[in-house]
Design a protein around this motif. Sequence first.
Motif, PDB file in Angstrom:
ATOM      1  N   GLU A 213       0.827  -1.255  -0.019  1.00  0.00           N
ATOM      2  CA  GLU A 213       0.005   0.043  -0.122  1.00  0.00           C
ATOM      3  C   GLU A 213       0.711   1.313  -0.048  1.00  0.00           C
ATOM      4  O   GLU A 213       0.262   2.414  -0.322  1.00  0.00           O
ATOM      5  CB  GLU A 213      -1.036   0.048   1.216  1.00  0.00           C
ATOM      6  N   LYS A 214       2.153   1.217   0.238  1.00  0.00           N
ATOM      7  CA  LYS A 214       2.901   2.245   0.270  1.00  0.00           C
ATOM      8  C   LYS A 214       3.103   2.822  -1.089  1.00  0.00           C
ATOM      9  O   LYS A 214       3.397   2.096  -1.994  1.00  0.00           O
ATOM     10  CB  LYS A 214       4.346   1.961   0.919  1.00  0.00           C
ATOM     11  N   PRO A 215       2.963   3.958  -1.310  1.00  0.00           N
ATOM     12  CA  PRO A 215       2.914   4.549  -2.650  1.00  0.00           C
ATOM     13  C   PRO A 215       4.420   4.487  -3.525  1.00  0.00           C
ATOM     14  O   PRO A 215       4.274   4.685  -4.660  1.00  0.00           O
ATOM     15  CB  PRO A 215       2.609   6.268  -2.614  1.00  0.00           C
ATOM     16  N   ASN A 216       5.193   4.372  -2.694  1.00  0.00           N
ATOM     17  CA  ASN A 216       6.756   4.278  -3.144  1.00  0.00           C
ATOM     18  C   ASN A 216       7.078   2.827  -3.699  1.00  0.00           C
ATOM     19  O   ASN A 216       8.308   2.414  -4.021  1.00  0.00           O
ATOM     20  CB  ASN A 216       7.814   4.890  -2.502  1.00  0.00           C
ATOM     21  N   CYS A 217       6.415   1.787  -3.220  1.00  0.00           N
ATOM     22  CA  CYS A 217       6.451   0.651  -3.322  1.00  0.00           C
ATOM     23  C   CYS A 217       6.333   0.020  -4.532  1.00  0.00           C
ATOM     24  O   CYS A 217       5.165   0.156  -5.163  1.00  0.00           O
ATOM     25  CB  CYS A 217       5.782  -0.402  -2.368  1.00  0.00           C
ATOM     26  N   ILE A 218       7.193  -0.676  -5.509  1.00  0.00           N
ATOM     27  CA  ILE A 218       7.139  -1.401  -6.766  1.00  0.00           C
ATOM     28  C   ILE A 218       6.432  -2.940  -6.359  1.00  0.00           C
ATOM     29  O   ILE A 218       7.085  -3.767  -5.530  1.00  0.00           O
ATOM     30  CB  ILE A 218       8.375  -1.765  -7.565  1.00  0.00           C
TER      31      ILE A 218
ATOM     32  N   ASP B 185      -3.279  -0.579  -6.328  1.00  0.00           N
ATOM     33  CA  ASP B 185      -2.645   0.281  -7.379  1.00  0.00           C
ATOM     34  C   ASP B 185      -3.685   0.102  -8.560  1.00  0.00           C
ATOM     35  O   ASP B 185      -3.132  -0.545  -9.582  1.00  0.00           O
ATOM     36  CB  ASP B 185      -1.321  -0.273  -7.752  1.00  0.00           C
ATOM     37  N   PRO B 186      -4.727   0.923  -8.470  1.00  0.00           N
ATOM     38  CA  PRO B 186      -5.778   0.782  -9.650  1.00  0.00           C
ATOM     39  C   PRO B 186      -5.068   1.338 -11.087  1.00  0.00           C
ATOM     40  O   PRO B 186      -5.474   0.750 -12.098  1.00  0.00           O
ATOM     41  CB  PRO B 186      -6.748   1.695  -9.373  1.00  0.00           C
TER      42      PRO B 186
END
Length: 285
Positions: A70-75, A99-100
């Motif tokens: 859920e972290k925005p910087n996670c791939i 990540d829609p």
Amino acid sequence: AIRKEIADETDRITGKTKQISNHPIHLSIYSPHVVNLTLIDLPGLTKVAVEGQPDSIVQDIENMVRSYVEKPNCIILAISPANQDIATSDAIKLGREVDPSGERTFGVLTKLDLMDKGTNALDVLEGHAYRLQHPWVGIVNRSQADINKNVDMIAARRKEREYFSSSPEYAHLASKMGSEYLARLLSQHLETVIRARIPSILALINKTIGELEAELDRFGRPIGGDQGAQLYTILEMCRAFDRVFKEHLDGGGRASLYNRQFEVRLMQAIRVLCTGPFPTDRSRC
């Protein structure tokens, strides 16, 4: 040795059970043959608890995985086995939830060499069955037999390259398949993301610096610990007060009277400060 140490550390934390722990095991690898990446290996999502696991294991694993993805910087590496229907992939389902837009999600297809004869995963790899924003990557890992025979990773990667280059189904995709290509793809994507976010990072840093400097200004200048520095600070404050006080007077004879009184009392206060009961360097007064 590394594999054994990871297993031993897992046993030390979980007590040789089939439970999981939120406490991560950190492993740093330094080599000229690896890309600059931080990889988090999370437990696979499960449907039911097996013998030796608590009933909450299903939700526990999902909560752990979500706390990272859920972290925005996670791939997100949405890993799915090729010998199962991609429509039932829990990894793809979770990736779509957090990540829609699909900007952070990469689809990885494993076990291509274990598919039934006469079948292949071209529909998925070519994006026909389920299209992602980033291309799918197929990989072939070591089998359990290879692991038991202690086949090293260099030999495993060579075997993987040979599999794709010699496969009738995947030869035309061989240059964009395999673990080595996946590592380069992720490294390039990470570099692109960092470069795109540098302006916002710099803006945040400058904003934080400005806020901290404003807070320091409210606290005032630091006062030295020795007597001379403290006396200098007092004199500076007196001069500032004198300047502001004069600005508020009308400039007539009344101002001269106030100024003389201020200067006389200032000198008296300084003499008291220099001759007070505390130790001081009298030569400064």
